[in-house]
Design an enzyme around this catalytic site. Structure first.
Site, short mmCIF file in Angstrom:
data_model
loop_
_atom_site.label_atom_id
_atom_site.label_comp_id
_atom_site.label_asym_id
_atom_site.label_seq_id
_atom_site.Cartn_x
_atom_site.Cartn_y
_atom_site.Cartn_z
CB SER B 17 -0.96 0.00 1.19
OG SER B 17 -0.31 0.37 2.38
CG ASN B 18 3.60 2.74 2.95
OD1 ASN B 18 3.11 3.87 3.04
ND2 ASN B 18 3.73 1.93 3.98
CG MET B 94 7.70 -8.35 5.74
SD MET B 94 7.68 -7.04 7.00
CE MET B 94 7.45 -8.06 8.48
NE ARG B 95 15.55 -12.12 1.95
CZ ARG B 95 15.99 -13.39 1.98
NH1 ARG B 95 15.13 -14.37 2.17
NH2 ARG B 95 17.26 -13.67 1.81
CG LEU B 97 17.94 -4.69 2.79
CD1 LEU B 97 17.82 -3.20 2.49
CD2 LEU B 97 17.84 -5.51 1.51
CG HIS B 113 9.32 1.41 12.30
ND1 HIS B 113 9.57 0.06 12.27
CD2 HIS B 113 8.90 1.68 13.56
CE1 HIS B 113 9.32 -0.47 13.46
NE2 HIS B 113 8.91 0.51 14.26
CD GLU B 146 26.50 -2.48 8.39
OE1 GLU B 146 26.75 -3.49 9.08
OE2 GLU B 146 27.39 -1.83 7.80
CG ASP B 149 13.05 -0.65 12.74
OD1 ASP B 149 12.88 -0.52 11.52
OD2 ASP B 149 12.52 -1.56 13.40
CD GLU B 178 2.57 3.12 7.78
OE1 GLU B 178 3.13 2.44 6.91
OE2 GLU B 178 1.96 2.62 8.74
#
Lengths: 208, 208
Positions: B17-18, B94-95, B97, B113, B146, B149, B178
Site C-alpha cells: 500500500s505504501n 520483510m527481510r 538487508l 516504520h 545496518e 530501525d 504513512e
C-alpha cells in the site's frame, strides 16, 4: 488557597515551575486538591520559596543528616504520612526514590518527564532528542515505579522539534506543555477518574 | 506514468500500500521520480501485481534460488544497479538487508516504520504501543543503516492513540499518515532537498 480533602505532597529539588503550575490551578479552583507539604533535598531550591509564599509548609530535609538513602527516604515517608497525603508529585526532584518509598505509596506517586516516553528516558533529555533527530518530542505524566521513567502513562503532549532548535529552545516549548498536563493529571486523580489496566491508563467520564 | 531522471527501486514483500501511495503521487505529478523496478521476495505479493498494472518491471526473486542471504542480496544489488536506481524504498520488505547491500547504497535506502522511532522498533509495533499505554504513536520515514530501525529520521507524523484502540484500528489510522509522509520523503529526496548532519536531517527550502 482553597482547602480540599485530596492532599498532595510535592518533592522538589529546583525552581519548581511545575509546582507553581499546580499551585496556580489549585488557586484558580480547577484542581480540587491542596498541597499539604513540600519537601526538598536542596536548601536553596526556589521551589521552597514558592511554597512558603503560598503559605504551604515547605521543608528542606538535609541528606547529610542521614547515614544512607534508605534512612533519608524513610524520613520523607514519615513526613508525608504525617500530613496524610493522597498523592505525591515529583516536580523536578533529582533523587531516585528507594523501593520501600515506592512500595509504601504504590500507585500514588506521579512524575513528569520532558519527552514522549518510552523515547529518551534519563537525563539530558532534550539534547538526546535533538541529537537523535526526532521531528516530535513532548512530555509525559506517569506513575512512578521502581524502574526509572517507566511507569504507566497518564497523559502526554506532543511538541514539534523545529529545524533550528537547541536543547534550550526545545525545553522552553515543552515546559509550556508540562505546565498544562501536570495540573490536569492531578485534577483527574483528585477527581478519582483514573483507571489502570496492565500499563494502560484510561480516563473515566466525569459523573456526579 | 511520467518519466523522470530520478529512478526508484522498491522492495516489497506484501500488499504494497505504501508502494501504491508513491505510484499515485508520481502519476499525479507531485513526486518527480519514476519507479524503475519493483523486487519482491514473495511470489504472491499483491505489490507485484500493482506494479505490473502500472507497467513497471516487477520481479519475484526467489530466495530458494540462492544458497545464502549474501548471494541473494548481491543479486538484488545487481538488478538495482542495472536499472540505475537513485533511491531504494523499502515498502513492507520483510527481510533484513545485509551489510554489503547497505554499504553499496549508503544514504540511498529509505524505509517507513509505523511508530514514532526511537519508540517501538522491531515487529508487532502497534501492539507494543497499545500495551505500553502511550497516548501518541505515529510513523517515521528514515534512512536505512545496518542497525534495524535506527537510521537518520527524514519525516515523522503523529497519531493519537484512542481509548478503545486495538492494534488493528491504530494501524489503520497510522497507515493513512504513512501514505502521506512516504511519498513526501521521496519527493524531497528527488528534489535533492535533504541534508544530513550527524543524525539530524534537515529539509532545504526549494530554490530554482
Amino acid at each position: 488557597m482553597p482547602t480540599h480533602s485530596f492532599k498532595l505532597g510535592v518533592l522538589v529539588s529546583g525552581r519548581g515551575s511545575n509546582l507553581q503550575s499546580i499551585l496556580n490551578q489549585i488557586e484558580e479552583g480547577t484542581v480540587p486538591a491542596e498541597v499539604a507539604v513540600i519537601l526538598s533535598n536542596k536548601e536553596n531550591a526556589p521551589a521552597l520559596e514558592r511554597g512558603r509564599q503560598s503559605g504551604i509548609k515547605s521543608l528542606f530535609v538535609n541528606p547529610k543528616d542521614f547515614t544512607n538513602r534508605a534512612d533519608y527516604d524513610s524520613a520523607l515517608v514519615g513526613i508525608l504520612k504525617e500530613h496524610g497525603v493522597d498523592l505525591i508529585c515529583l516536580a523536578g526532584y533529582m533523587r531516585i526514590l528507594n523501593a520501600d518509598f515506592i512500595r509504601t505509596f504504590a500507585g500514588k506517586i506521579i512524575n513528569i518527564h520532558p519527552s514522549l516516553l518510552p523515547a529518551f528516558p534519563g537525563l539530558n533529555v532534550h539534547q538526546q532528542a535533538i541529537d537523535h533527530g526526532v521531528k516530535f518530542s513532548g512530555c509525559t505524566v506517569h506513575f512512578v515505579e521502581e524502574e526509572v521513567d517507566s511507569g504507566p502513562i497518564i497523559l502526554q503532549a506532543v511538541v514539534p522539534v523545529e529545524k533550528d532548535d537547541s536543547a534550550e529552545s526545545l525545553a522552553d516549548r515543552i515546559l509550556q506543555e508540562e505546565h498544562k498536563i501536570y495540573p490536569e493529571a492531578v485534577r483527574l486523580l483528585a477527581e478519582n477518574r483514573i483507571r489502570i489496566e496492565g500499563r494502560r491508563v484510561s480516563i473515566q467520564e466525569f459523573t456526579e
